[in-house]
Design an enzyme around this catalytic site. Structure first.
Site, PDB file in Angstrom:
ATOM      1  N   GLU A   1       4.411   0.940  -0.498  1.00  0.00           N
ATOM      2  CA  GLU A   1       4.664  -0.798  -0.278  1.00  0.00           C
ATOM      3  C   GLU A   1       4.837  -1.595  -1.936  1.00  0.00           C
ATOM      4  O   GLU A   1       4.802  -0.682  -2.911  1.00  0.00           O
ATOM      5  CB  GLU A   1       3.080  -0.975  -0.258  1.00  0.00           C
ATOM      6  CG  GLU A   1       2.962  -2.534  -0.258  1.00  0.00           C
ATOM      7  CD  GLU A   1       1.207  -2.940   0.354  1.00  0.00           C
ATOM      8  OE1 GLU A   1       0.549  -2.119  -0.022  1.00  0.00           O
ATOM      9  OE2 GLU A   1       1.197  -4.056   0.797  1.00  0.00           O
TER      10      GLU A   1
ATOM     11  N   CYS B   1      -0.234  -4.709   2.994  1.00  0.00           N
ATOM     12  CA  CYS B   1      -0.596  -6.404   2.959  1.00  0.00           C
ATOM     13  C   CYS B   1       0.787  -7.114   3.015  1.00  0.00           C
ATOM     14  O   CYS B   1       1.115  -7.831   3.465  1.00  0.00           O
ATOM     15  CB  CYS B   1      -1.379  -6.958   1.909  1.00  0.00           C
ATOM     16  SG  CYS B   1      -3.073  -6.455   1.797  1.00  0.00           S
TER      17      CYS B   1
ATOM     18  N   ASN C   1      -1.260  -4.278  10.518  1.00  0.00           N
ATOM     19  CA  ASN C   1      -1.930  -3.527   9.414  1.00  0.00           C
ATOM     20  C   ASN C   1      -3.339  -4.166   9.226  1.00  0.00           C
ATOM     21  O   ASN C   1      -3.571  -5.318   8.581  1.00  0.00           O
ATOM     22  CB  ASN C   1      -1.088  -3.876   8.217  1.00  0.00           C
ATOM     23  CG  ASN C   1      -1.610  -3.317   6.760  1.00  0.00           C
ATOM     24  OD1 ASN C   1      -1.960  -2.432   6.652  1.00  0.00           O
ATOM     25  ND2 ASN C   1      -2.036  -4.439   5.925  1.00  0.00           N
ATOM     26  N   GLU C   2      -4.321  -3.296   9.341  1.00  0.00           N
ATOM     27  CA  GLU C   2      -5.519  -3.394   9.101  1.00  0.00           C
ATOM     28  C   GLU C   2      -6.189  -4.992   9.556  1.00  0.00           C
ATOM     29  O   GLU C   2      -6.876  -5.568   8.785  1.00  0.00           O
ATOM     30  CB  GLU C   2      -6.030  -3.061   7.758  1.00  0.00           C
ATOM     31  CG  GLU C   2      -5.459  -3.623   6.553  1.00  0.00           C
ATOM     32  CD  GLU C   2      -6.234  -3.226   5.301  1.00  0.00           C
ATOM     33  OE1 GLU C   2      -6.606  -4.216   4.448  1.00  0.00           O
ATOM     34  OE2 GLU C   2      -6.321  -1.983   4.926  1.00  0.00           O
TER      35      GLU C   2
HETATM   36  O1  AHR Z   1      -2.858  -0.172  -0.612  1.00  0.00           O
HETATM   37  C1  AHR Z   1      -3.237  -1.571  -0.986  1.00  0.00           C
HETATM   38  C2  AHR Z   1      -3.594  -2.564   0.204  1.00  0.00           C
HETATM   39  O2  AHR Z   1      -4.911  -1.972   0.546  1.00  0.00           O
HETATM   40  C3  AHR Z   1      -2.777  -2.576   1.161  1.00  0.00           C
HETATM   41  O3  AHR Z   1      -1.822  -3.441   1.084  1.00  0.00           O
HETATM   42  C4  AHR Z   1      -3.821  -2.876   2.437  1.00  0.00           C
HETATM   43  O4  AHR Z   1      -3.187  -2.626   3.810  1.00  0.00           O
HETATM   44  C5  AHR Z   1      -4.837  -2.460   2.058  1.00  0.00           C
HETATM   45  O5  AHR Z   1      -5.838  -3.623   1.918  1.00  0.00           O
END
Ligand code: AHR
Length: 837
Positions: free
Chosen positions: A240, A440, A569-570
């Site tokens: 990321e 994120c 994503n979450e």
């Molecule tokens: O890994 C950091 C963040 O943690 C990621 O972007 C997100 O998916 C999680 O909250």
């Protein structure tokens, strides 16, 4: 019969305990402050109130950005005709939403929804009316509180109290830390006669003090015949763009803000975060400004205008904390230029170290329209903090854009490629897959910040740059093509994650539902098509598919052979989410049944999103789901069996983000070894846990938004953490069969056994077997190994061990050494050992 008797006894016990209690009680629900969640008190007479679980919160607001925005105003609680509890509250005064959530038992709450009203005044009026009819005042622990009164059974109140007590007990267990173990000073000498664990020079105190001078003997038993097939993709990576992982990090571009697209909105508070960031005009007789008319490309509106009254001035870029150059290396310089007024002169391009020129070339003079000019500069010296200077040689006004300085030496010599040392350290992990681009970053901060893959392919100067949710700028030079190529170069499967058509639930922008969500209708249909196009782009035939042709034109005629796609994503599992997520998954499965779709289950290992995410996965037979948890070392110690009881017929698990977070959020032997222990559990459950990736992966010193990360770096060096070495040891010892194994200490003390873990896997391709052994005790463990038919011919097995003090941040694994199986093996205190047979 026995079960019936047990049940009768427990019912009697419950009745005896409750004999003097009322059947039902009044329940008062309130929140002491808008930033707090909903608490409860109960009362037999409606006057004297006793808090439940000391006033702990049972549900809190999930609306808005993290921190100060998550507020609960005027919580109104009532029981609906269906028997469900419904909680309504105002989220704030400035959006037209209120929050609604339901619970069957006041303990387990479904994810919140945010129904929309026509304006904020209507929301206020709605709650104002309810406030009058539903709110009462009660004296709770000496404080006057406003809240709702309902009636529940005494057993319900008791269940709430018990739930919180059990949670407190679990929290207590999960706070276990190696810091509280007894620690011995003196020289460890486990091989000494009598297997004394350490030569102690002080009197130890704390957990395991009783092991002092006693040692632990244990036995590992492996049943090679009892084996099951497991995934061969367990250990991968999650890339990321956080902590400057991409631009300024693994993406090898050396100039910062090469496109003049840094915007104040990327960052918020930093005054110089503008299109001129990283650029300085040196010398006299010139001006430097930013313009947007007739841009090079509408996706990258801003460009530089240099007005040169007399030659000599230079536009200088100082890179990402300076530019590192290696003597003799070649650097590609490219820029777009357009003559606006005056004479066209050539550009002298200089690499400078302080005032010295340490490399130079000349680029052609600009014409009346945008044109790219290119050159190569050879660095004459090593430099740590060089700059790049563009020196126009004639008076006049020129427009400049997309100025790039790229080393020719990249990982696998790719153009627009990766920094070799950073890519190599990832390759050394032997990852089996790579998830990207977030996190994120994938779902973004508000609808306008969602990551759309199509914006990141094609010519670099046509890609749409984007504010990075972590507070900086994404050039997207490292875009989808480069990510897929990176996977190929690392020898792993690509796992792109696309947003589930909703941005992050903690977005600072939104409306129409906290997550916003791409409007259902034509926009959403297009978004769905974009996801199908991604699969076409990655796997299609360039002769028949327009998208595949783009891939081929970019230099990859062969398909990328995409097998996995992540959706979401979450995310908060709200109605807004579900009505988008499910159709997206369905569309992919209908058109591409060969693709494994990975859904999402929220940011925690428990709670509303986890439960609802799993419910959606099971009800809709989603292939795989992505779990995330960042938890304490103690959590890993006490949840080694986390996956042992998972339903074998349900969706597979991808543990997409996890890490052990100890005090100070640093990577230590404690965090790394608790992850090693968890990986033993993942391997044991490798029939259902298909993939895993530690998070985050990369972080640039001085630019971190999150700690700990797996690998730190600066412009010159790479600093792997202790956790990195655990991931590497595990990545390099993956198998596709799991062999039944146990690791039991003599005396069977559960507290001691809980600190030991083993996992044995076999790789049918290489024929190798790997035994992972974790010793999280502060003493060495003298281990006899009963390997059955696995027992290798002498000299055919090697051992690598990582060990150190619990808070050691510099521990490194040993070099592989031969194993002597004729005597018990000593596993040092706090160690992780991998045997390769
Ligand atoms: O890994 C950091 C963040 O943690 C990621 O972007 C997100 O998916 C999680 O909250």
């Amino acid at each position: 019969m026995l079960r019936l008797l047990t049940l009768t006894f427990s019912l009697m016990a419950a009745l005896i305990v409750s004999a003097n209690q009322p059947d039902s009680v009044f329940l008062f629900s309130f929140n002491a402050h808008p930033s707090q969640g909903l608490s409860f008190a109960y009362s037999a007479d409606g006057h004297t109130w006793k808090t439940i679980a000391d006033g702990a919160s049972f549900v809190s607001s999930d609306y808005g950005t993290w921190g100060a925005e998550k507020k609960m105003h005027t919580p109104i609680l009532h029981r609906t005709d269906t028997g469900l509890w419904e909680l309504l509250f105002r989220v704030n005064d400035h959006v037209n939403q209120y929050a609604r959530c339901v619970s069957p038992d006041l303990i387990h709450w479904k994810p919140q929804d945010y129904p929309y009203m026509k304006d904020a005044a209507t929301v206020k009026a709605f709650f104002g009316a309810m406030e009058k009819s539903a709110l009462h005042t009660a004296l709770v622990q000496g404080e006057l509180r406003r809240g709702c009164i309902n009636r529940i059974t005494y057993a319900e109140a008791e269940a709430m109290e018990n739930f919180k007590q059990a949670a407190a007990r679990r929290a207590q267990l999960n706070s276990e830390s190696l810091a509280d173990d007894a620690h011995w000073s003196g020289t460890p000498d486990a091989t000494a006669a009598g297997a004394t664990p350490m030569h102690a020079v002080n009197q130890p105190q704390g957990r395991f003090a009783y092991l002092h001078n006693k040692g632990v003997n244990a036995r590992v038993t492996i049943l090679p015949e009892a084996r099951k097939d497991i995934t061969d993709k367990l250990i991968g990576i999650f890339f990321e763009d956080i902590n400057y992982s991409a631009a300024g990090g693994i993406y090898a571009e050396l100039l910062q803000n090469r496109d003049f697209e840094y915007l104040e909105s990327d960052r918020g508070r930093e005054p110089n975060w503008t299109p001129t960031n990283s650029w300085t005009l040196l010398g006299d007789g010139a001006t430097f400004s930013i313009a947007t008319d007739e841009p090079l490309n509408p996706n990258q509106l801003h460009y530089a205008v240099l007005n040169i009254q007399r030659p000599g001035a230079a536009l200088v870029n100082d890179g990402f904390d300076g530019i590192v150059l290696r003597k003799g290396d070649k650097y590609d310089i490219t820029l777009f230029a357009r003559l606006l007024a005056g004479k066209a002169g050539k550009f002298r391009i200089q690499l400078r170290q302080a005032d010295r020129v340490i490399g130079e070339t000349t680029l052609a003079a600009p014409g009346k329209t945008w044109k790219q000019v290119k050159g190569v500069i050879i660095a004459k010296e090593d430099a740590k903090d060089a700059t790049l200077a563009i020196v126009p040689t004639a008076a006049g006004e020129v427009a400049l854009d997309f100025i790039s300085l790229f080393p020719q030496k990249t990982f696998k010599n790719r153009k627009n490629g990766l920094r070799p040392d950073l890519a190599q350290i990832l390759a050394d992990l032997h990852p089996r897959f790579m998830r990207f681009p977030g996190g994120c970053v994938a779902h973004g901060d508000g609808l306008g910040n969602m990551y759309h893959w199509k914006e990141t392919i094609g010519p670099l100067w046509e890609r749409r740059p984007l504010r990075n949710i972590w507070g900086y700028h994404q050039t997207r030079g490292l875009g989808y093509f480069e990510f897929f190529q990176m996977c190929e170069d690392l020898g792993c499967e690509p796992l792109p994650v696309v947003p589930a058509a909703v941005p992050c639930q903690n977005s600072s922008t939104g409306g129409g539902g906290q997550q916003g969500g791409i409007p259902l209708g034509p926009e959403f249909e297009q978004y769905k098509q974009d996801i199908l196009d991604l699969i076409e782009w990655a796997n299609g035939d360039p002769k028949t598919s327009k998208w595949a042709k783009m891939r081929a034109d970019a230099g990859h005629p062969e398909p990328f052979n995409l097998k996995y796609i992540g959706i979401g994503n979450e995310d908060l599992i709200s109605e807004v989410f579900t009505e988008r997520y499910l159709p997206l998954i369905q569309a992919v499965k209908e058109r591409h049944p060969e693709i494994t779709v990975c859904g999402t289950t929220g940011p925690f290992f428990e709670g509303a999103d986890y439960e609802q995410g799993w419910r959606l996965a099971k009800d809709n037979k989603i292939d795989m789901v992505d779990e995330h948890y960042y938890v304490s070392p103690g959590w890993y110690l006490h949840n080694q069996d986390f996956y042992d009881q998972y339903d074998r017929s349900a969706s597979k698990v991808y543990l997409g983000e996890y890490a052990s977070h100890g005090p100070g959020r640093k990577s230590t032997i404690e965090t790394a070894l608790t992850c090693a222990m968890h990986i033993c559990g993942l391997e044991r459950n490798g029939d259902i846990v298909h993939m895993s990736s530690y998070a985050p992966l990369l972080a640039k010193h001085g630019h971190t938004q999150w700690n700990p990360d797996l690998i730190y770096f600066d412009n010159e060096h790479v600093y792997p953490t202790v956790d990195y070495y655990v991931q590497r040891m595990c990545g390099q010892s993956q198998g596709n069969q799991y062999l039944a194994s146990t690791f039991i200490a003599e005396g069977q003390n559960p507290e001691v056994n809980n600190r030991l873990a083993v996992s044995t896997v076999h790789d049918t391709t290489s024929g190798k077997t790997y035994i992972k052994l974790v010793n999280l005790l502060p003493v060495p463990v003298i281990t006899s190994l009963a390997l059955g038919s696995l027992m290798p011919v002498s000299g055919k097995a090697t051992r690598v061990t990582l060990s150190g003090a619990w808070d050691d941040r510099q521990a490194r694994p040993t070099q592989p050494e031969p194993v002597d199986f004729s005597a018990p093996m000593t596993l040092p205190a706090y160690s992780f050992t991998v045997l390769e047979i």
